[in-house]
Motif scaffolding. Sequence first.
Motif, PDB file in Angstrom:
ATOM      1  N   ALA A 179    -110.424  63.087 -44.398  1.00  0.00           N
ATOM      2  CA  ALA A 179    -109.283  63.146 -45.327  1.00  0.00           C
ATOM      3  C   ALA A 179    -109.533  62.270 -46.557  1.00  0.00           C
ATOM      4  O   ALA A 179    -109.209  62.666 -47.686  1.00  0.00           O
ATOM      5  CB  ALA A 179    -108.005  62.713 -44.627  1.00  0.00           C
ATOM      6  N   GLU A 180    -110.130  61.097 -46.372  1.00  0.00           N
ATOM      7  CA  GLU A 180    -110.423  60.207 -47.501  1.00  0.00           C
ATOM      8  C   GLU A 180    -111.489  60.806 -48.411  1.00  0.00           C
ATOM      9  O   GLU A 180    -111.394  60.704 -49.635  1.00  0.00           O
ATOM     10  CB  GLU A 180    -110.860  58.830 -46.992  1.00  0.00           C
ATOM     11  CG  GLU A 180    -109.728  58.059 -46.354  1.00  0.00           C
ATOM     12  CD  GLU A 180    -110.184  56.823 -45.595  1.00  0.00           C
ATOM     13  OE1 GLU A 180    -109.364  55.896 -45.463  1.00  0.00           O
ATOM     14  OE2 GLU A 180    -111.351  56.779 -45.131  1.00  0.00           O
ATOM     15  N   VAL A 181    -112.498  61.442 -47.820  1.00  0.00           N
ATOM     16  CA  VAL A 181    -113.533  62.105 -48.620  1.00  0.00           C
ATOM     17  C   VAL A 181    -112.905  63.236 -49.422  1.00  0.00           C
ATOM     18  O   VAL A 181    -113.160  63.373 -50.629  1.00  0.00           O
ATOM     19  CB  VAL A 181    -114.680  62.637 -47.732  1.00  0.00           C
ATOM     20  CG1 VAL A 181    -115.645  63.489 -48.560  1.00  0.00           C
ATOM     21  CG2 VAL A 181    -115.420  61.492 -47.052  1.00  0.00           C
ATOM     22  N   ALA A 182    -112.079  64.044 -48.782  1.00  0.00           N
ATOM     23  CA  ALA A 182    -111.422  65.163 -49.463  1.00  0.00           C
ATOM     24  C   ALA A 182    -110.579  64.677 -50.636  1.00  0.00           C
ATOM     25  O   ALA A 182    -110.621  65.263 -51.721  1.00  0.00           O
ATOM     26  CB  ALA A 182    -110.553  65.938 -48.472  1.00  0.00           C
ATOM     27  N   GLU A 183    -109.850  63.607 -50.423  1.00  0.00           N
ATOM     28  CA  GLU A 183    -109.022  63.055 -51.495  1.00  0.00           C
ATOM     29  C   GLU A 183    -109.885  62.522 -52.630  1.00  0.00           C
ATOM     30  O   GLU A 183    -109.579  62.720 -53.801  1.00  0.00           O
ATOM     31  CB  GLU A 183    -108.143  61.933 -50.928  1.00  0.00           C
ATOM     32  CG  GLU A 183    -107.188  61.336 -51.931  1.00  0.00           C
ATOM     33  CD  GLU A 183    -106.313  60.262 -51.308  1.00  0.00           C
ATOM     34  OE1 GLU A 183    -106.112  59.230 -51.969  1.00  0.00           O
ATOM     35  OE2 GLU A 183    -105.868  60.439 -50.168  1.00  0.00           O
ATOM     36  N   ARG A 184    -110.975  61.862 -52.269  1.00  0.00           N
ATOM     37  CA  ARG A 184    -111.850  61.241 -53.270  1.00  0.00           C
ATOM     38  C   ARG A 184    -112.509  62.272 -54.173  1.00  0.00           C
ATOM     39  O   ARG A 184    -112.645  62.052 -55.372  1.00  0.00           O
ATOM     40  CB  ARG A 184    -112.911  60.416 -52.557  1.00  0.00           C
ATOM     41  CG  ARG A 184    -113.794  59.628 -53.472  1.00  0.00           C
ATOM     42  CD  ARG A 184    -114.634  58.661 -52.695  1.00  0.00           C
ATOM     43  NE  ARG A 184    -115.552  57.998 -53.582  1.00  0.00           N
ATOM     44  CZ  ARG A 184    -116.468  57.159 -53.199  1.00  0.00           C
ATOM     45  NH1 ARG A 184    -116.587  56.851 -51.931  1.00  0.00           N
ATOM     46  NH2 ARG A 184    -117.271  56.596 -54.063  1.00  0.00           N
ATOM     47  N   ILE A 185    -112.937  63.414 -53.608  1.00  0.00           N
ATOM     48  CA  ILE A 185    -113.594  64.428 -54.438  1.00  0.00           C
ATOM     49  C   ILE A 185    -112.671  65.602 -54.758  1.00  0.00           C
ATOM     50  O   ILE A 185    -113.102  66.595 -55.334  1.00  0.00           O
ATOM     51  CB  ILE A 185    -114.928  64.900 -53.820  1.00  0.00           C
ATOM     52  CG1 ILE A 185    -114.732  65.566 -52.462  1.00  0.00           C
ATOM     53  CG2 ILE A 185    -115.913  63.756 -53.729  1.00  0.00           C
ATOM     54  CD1 ILE A 185    -116.017  66.129 -51.862  1.00  0.00           C
ATOM     55  N   ARG A 186    -111.409  65.474 -54.384  1.00  0.00           N
ATOM     56  CA  ARG A 186    -110.355  66.442 -54.717  1.00  0.00           C
ATOM     57  C   ARG A 186    -110.670  67.859 -54.259  1.00  0.00           C
ATOM     58  O   ARG A 186    -110.641  68.807 -55.044  1.00  0.00           O
ATOM     59  CB  ARG A 186    -110.035  66.408 -56.206  1.00  0.00           C
ATOM     60  CG  ARG A 186    -109.497  65.074 -56.653  1.00  0.00           C
ATOM     61  CD  ARG A 186    -108.993  65.146 -58.069  1.00  0.00           C
ATOM     62  NE  ARG A 186    -108.598  63.855 -58.554  1.00  0.00           N
ATOM     63  CZ  ARG A 186    -107.377  63.332 -58.411  1.00  0.00           C
ATOM     64  NH1 ARG A 186    -106.450  64.001 -57.786  1.00  0.00           N
ATOM     65  NH2 ARG A 186    -107.090  62.145 -58.888  1.00  0.00           N
TER      66      ARG A 186
END
Length: 70
Positions: free
Chosen positions: A20-27
């Motif tokens: 989830a953090e990776v997804a948020e970071r790279i949108r």
Amino acid sequence: MVAGSPEGAGVGRTPFLTVAEVAERIRVSKMTVYRLLHSGRLPAVRFGRSFRVQPAAVDELIESARYEAG
């Protein structure tokens, strides 16, 4: 160094990111991150059924995806 922080981890930086953090970071969506993980384009560590990704791996993915027009 902040008390209780792991050796080598900078202030405000965790040694691993969740999907989830990776997804948020790279949108992108979490499903896109899972596709990157399963294709081998994004290296990760698996703990049980959870994946964890090093922030440097995300940075490398971003750099490798850079596109120069022209």
